[in-house]
Design a protein around this motif. Structure first.
Motif, PDB file in Angstrom:
ATOM      1  N   ASN A 168       0.827  -1.213   0.000  1.00  0.00           N
ATOM      2  CA  ASN A 168       0.000   0.000   0.000  1.00  0.00           C
ATOM      3  C   ASN A 168       0.861   1.262   0.000  1.00  0.00           C
ATOM      4  OD1 ASN A 168      -2.540  -1.166  -0.193  1.00  0.00           O
ATOM      5  ND2 ASN A 168      -2.821  -1.314   2.017  1.00  0.00           N
ATOM      6  N   PRO A 169       1.876   1.363   0.874  1.00  0.00           N
ATOM      7  CA  PRO A 169       2.782   2.519   0.796  1.00  0.00           C
ATOM      8  C   PRO A 169       3.485   2.639  -0.551  1.00  0.00           C
ATOM      9  CG  PRO A 169       3.047   1.427   2.896  1.00  0.00           C
ATOM     10  CD  PRO A 169       2.146   0.546   2.079  1.00  0.00           C
ATOM     11  N   GLU A 170       3.813   1.499  -1.153  1.00  0.00           N
ATOM     12  CA  GLU A 170       4.447   1.515  -2.465  1.00  0.00           C
ATOM     13  C   GLU A 170       3.550   2.201  -3.494  1.00  0.00           C
ATOM     14  OE1 GLU A 170       6.635  -1.909  -5.041  1.00  0.00           O
ATOM     15  OE2 GLU A 170       4.483  -2.209  -4.683  1.00  0.00           O
ATOM     16  N   ARG A 171       2.265   1.878  -3.499  1.00  0.00           N
ATOM     17  CA  ARG A 171       1.334   2.499  -4.447  1.00  0.00           C
ATOM     18  C   ARG A 171       1.141   3.980  -4.151  1.00  0.00           C
ATOM     19  NH1 ARG A 171       1.851  -2.657  -5.226  1.00  0.00           N
ATOM     20  NH2 ARG A 171       0.223  -3.905  -6.211  1.00  0.00           N
ATOM     21  N   ALA A 200      -3.345   7.628   1.905  1.00  0.00           N
ATOM     22  CA  ALA A 200      -2.358   7.848   2.960  1.00  0.00           C
ATOM     23  C   ALA A 200      -3.030   8.053   4.310  1.00  0.00           C
ATOM     24  CB  ALA A 200      -1.483   9.050   2.603  1.00  0.00           C
ATOM     25  N   THR A 201      -4.134   8.776   4.327  1.00  0.00           N
ATOM     26  CA  THR A 201      -4.857   9.025   5.574  1.00  0.00           C
ATOM     27  C   THR A 201      -5.392   7.725   6.167  1.00  0.00           C
ATOM     28  OG1 THR A 201      -5.481  11.250   4.848  1.00  0.00           O
ATOM     29  CG2 THR A 201      -6.788  10.267   6.609  1.00  0.00           C
ATOM     30  N   LEU A 202      -5.951   6.862   5.331  1.00  0.00           N
ATOM     31  CA  LEU A 202      -6.466   5.586   5.808  1.00  0.00           C
ATOM     32  C   LEU A 202      -5.338   4.676   6.276  1.00  0.00           C
ATOM     33  CD1 LEU A 202      -9.225   4.937   3.116  1.00  0.00           C
ATOM     34  CD2 LEU A 202      -9.592   5.386   5.551  1.00  0.00           C
ATOM     35  N   ASP A 226      -5.407  -0.999   6.774  1.00  0.00           N
ATOM     36  CA  ASP A 226      -4.701  -1.546   5.614  1.00  0.00           C
ATOM     37  C   ASP A 226      -5.657  -1.897   4.481  1.00  0.00           C
ATOM     38  OD1 ASP A 226      -2.208  -1.303   6.712  1.00  0.00           O
ATOM     39  OD2 ASP A 226      -2.157  -3.331   7.520  1.00  0.00           O
ATOM     40  N   TRP A 227      -6.756  -2.573   4.820  1.00  0.00           N
ATOM     41  CA  TRP A 227      -7.690  -2.987   3.765  1.00  0.00           C
ATOM     42  C   TRP A 227      -8.396  -1.777   3.167  1.00  0.00           C
ATOM     43  CZ3 TRP A 227      -8.274  -6.310   0.267  1.00  0.00           C
ATOM     44  CH2 TRP A 227      -9.491  -6.441  -0.405  1.00  0.00           C
ATOM     45  N   GLY A 228      -8.799  -0.845   4.018  1.00  0.00           N
ATOM     46  CA  GLY A 228      -9.463   0.351   3.517  1.00  0.00           C
ATOM     47  C   GLY A 228      -8.561   1.198   2.645  1.00  0.00           C
ATOM     48  N   ALA A 229      -7.251   1.137   2.897  1.00  0.00           N
ATOM     49  CA  ALA A 229      -6.299   1.923   2.109  1.00  0.00           C
ATOM     50  C   ALA A 229      -6.002   1.289   0.761  1.00  0.00           C
ATOM     51  CB  ALA A 229      -4.995   2.104   2.882  1.00  0.00           C
ATOM     52  N   ALA A 230      -6.276  -0.006   0.608  1.00  0.00           N
ATOM     53  CA  ALA A 230      -5.873  -0.716  -0.606  1.00  0.00           C
ATOM     54  C   ALA A 230      -6.556  -0.166  -1.855  1.00  0.00           C
ATOM     55  CB  ALA A 230      -6.162  -2.209  -0.450  1.00  0.00           C
ATOM     56  N   GLU A 231      -7.880   0.035  -1.780  1.00  0.00           N
ATOM     57  CA  GLU A 231      -8.600   0.530  -2.954  1.00  0.00           C
ATOM     58  C   GLU A 231      -8.127   1.923  -3.369  1.00  0.00           C
ATOM     59  OE1 GLU A 231     -13.191   0.370  -4.112  1.00  0.00           O
ATOM     60  OE2 GLU A 231     -12.741   2.055  -2.793  1.00  0.00           O
TER      61      GLU A 231
END
Length: 388
Positions: A242-245, A305-307, A313-318
């Motif tokens: 997720n940070p990579e994206r 980034a906020t999520l 983690d899952w909420g940030a993926a999308e």
């Protein structure tokens, strides 16, 4: 502080201004000179580390800034917006630093995080393989037990910055002796480990940070090289992706801003038929459209980034995947339009836009292709059947 989520806090605004000031001190000329001469951007990296920018997302108790991915994305965006995009920011503090901070042992944190935060240590990330590509479930790099040690064998490809890294966070697979099933696991591999070699991949890119193929031939690592649990590494792996994206999106947003600024300055000054060419809608409208698309991508990046910083983690993926997709598409279009707006000057060395035609293209391909992001959105967001 402000209660308006669409206005950056004073601290974030000050960070953005400080990073922009540092990046402007070096600029694209420095970046291109390093690439031409085969040098690394050591001076910029060192100063960014000394100022606390590289480790802004890492815990304070280990020398970091104690902030989050929102702040590290600011660092990436502003550095890229000056024409000095540092690919290792995506890898060392964002992927490796976050994974070690969240899942590493206390000893691993003490050993690696202070150096990663200061920029005195860097760590590459080894996941992609010649026959696996984006399919991390098909990784064939294996790790087997030999007493208390681990023995690693395999290959990796398109791994960034190995020649300037002190270690590589390797994604391998352990073999369960009882079931025979392969399980993904993460290992810190020092680049001077016996049995570890790498070769340069020649690329048509004007970039100081290079790509490499890695070879692991019976590389022996101690038990404490394993990061986190060997049974839970898939969740640990995606905590780094997720940070990579998010950082890939920040890099693309920054590149897009750089190209847009160049184009706006040129068309505002270039006069034909007694008027600046910016007065022609055929020139101005595509750039305005690019600005709109870039700002929308940036908003999605900030949401991701906020999520992530909130621990979702899952909420940030999308939004992380959507931000990477949107920023890449906007960046490629803006760079192409910027070159076109300058005409022949868009291809000259003087204006520095031509090298960005290939650099911007990376955003569509890496670290995950736009097609794989569309697969992810179709499957997870729309609930459509899996297509692969």
């Amino acid at each position: 502080m402000t209660d308006n989520p669409f206005v950056e806090t004073t601290e974030r605004s000050e960070l953005r201004a400080a990073v922009a000031g540092l990046a402007a001190k070096y600029g694209q000329d420095y970046f291109r000179e390093c690439a031409r001469e085969g040098r690394k951007t050591d001076e910029l990296w060192r100063e960014a580390g000394q100022l606390g920018f590289i480790g802004v997302n890492l815990p304070e108790q280990y020398g970091g800034g104690g902030a989050g991915m929102y702040e590290l994305a600011i660092v990436m965006e502003e550095i890229a917006a000056a024409g000095t995009g540092l690919l290792m920011l995506v890898v060392s503090p964002a992927i490796c630093g976050n994974i070690i901070a969240r899942f590493g042992t206390e000893e691993q944190k003490q050993k690696w995080l202070p150096g990663l935060a200061e920029g005195t240590l860097t760590m590459a990330f080894g996941i992609t393989e010649p026959d696996a590509g984006s399919n991390s479930h098909q990784i064939t790099t294996t790790a087997r037990r030999d007493g208390s040690d681990w023995i690693l064998n395999g290959q990796k490809v398109f791994i960034s910055g190995v020649d300037q890294a002190d270690a590589v966070l390797i994604v391998g697979r352990t073999e369960d002796a009882k079931t025979g099933k392969l399980k993904p696991a993460l290992f810190i591999l020092p680049t001077d480990a016996p049995g570890f070699t790498y070769t340069l991949i020649e690329m048509e890119l004007q970039n100081p940070e290079k790509q490499f193929q890695l070879f692991l031939d019976d590389v022996r690592l101690p038990a404490d090289a394993l990061v986190g649990s060997e049974d839970a590494a898939l969740s640990q792996l995606f905590a780094g992706l997720n940070p990579e994206r998010i950082m890939a999106a920040a890099s693309a947003v920054g590149m897009g801003r750089f190209a847009l600024d160049k184009a706006v300055a040129y068309i505002s000054d270039r006069t034909v038929w007694k008027a600046p060419i910016a007065t022609h809608q055929a020139i101005s409208h595509p750039l305005a459209q690019g600005k709109i698309e870039l700002e929308m991508a940036k908003l999605m990046m900030q949401k991701a980034a906020t999520l992530y910083d909130a621990g979702d983690d899952w909420g940030a993926a999308e939004p992380a995947n959507m931000a990477k997709y949107a920023a890449a598409e906007a960046c490629v279009k803006i760079v192409d339009q910027a070159v076109h707006s300058l005409g022949g000057n868009g291809l000259t060395s003087e204006y520095g836009l031509a090298p960005m035609l290939s650099l911007a293209r990376i955003a569509r391909i890496a670290p995950v292709s736009r097609e794989m992001i569309l697969n992810f959105v179709a499957q997870t967001s729309l609930g459509l059947p899996k297509s692969y």
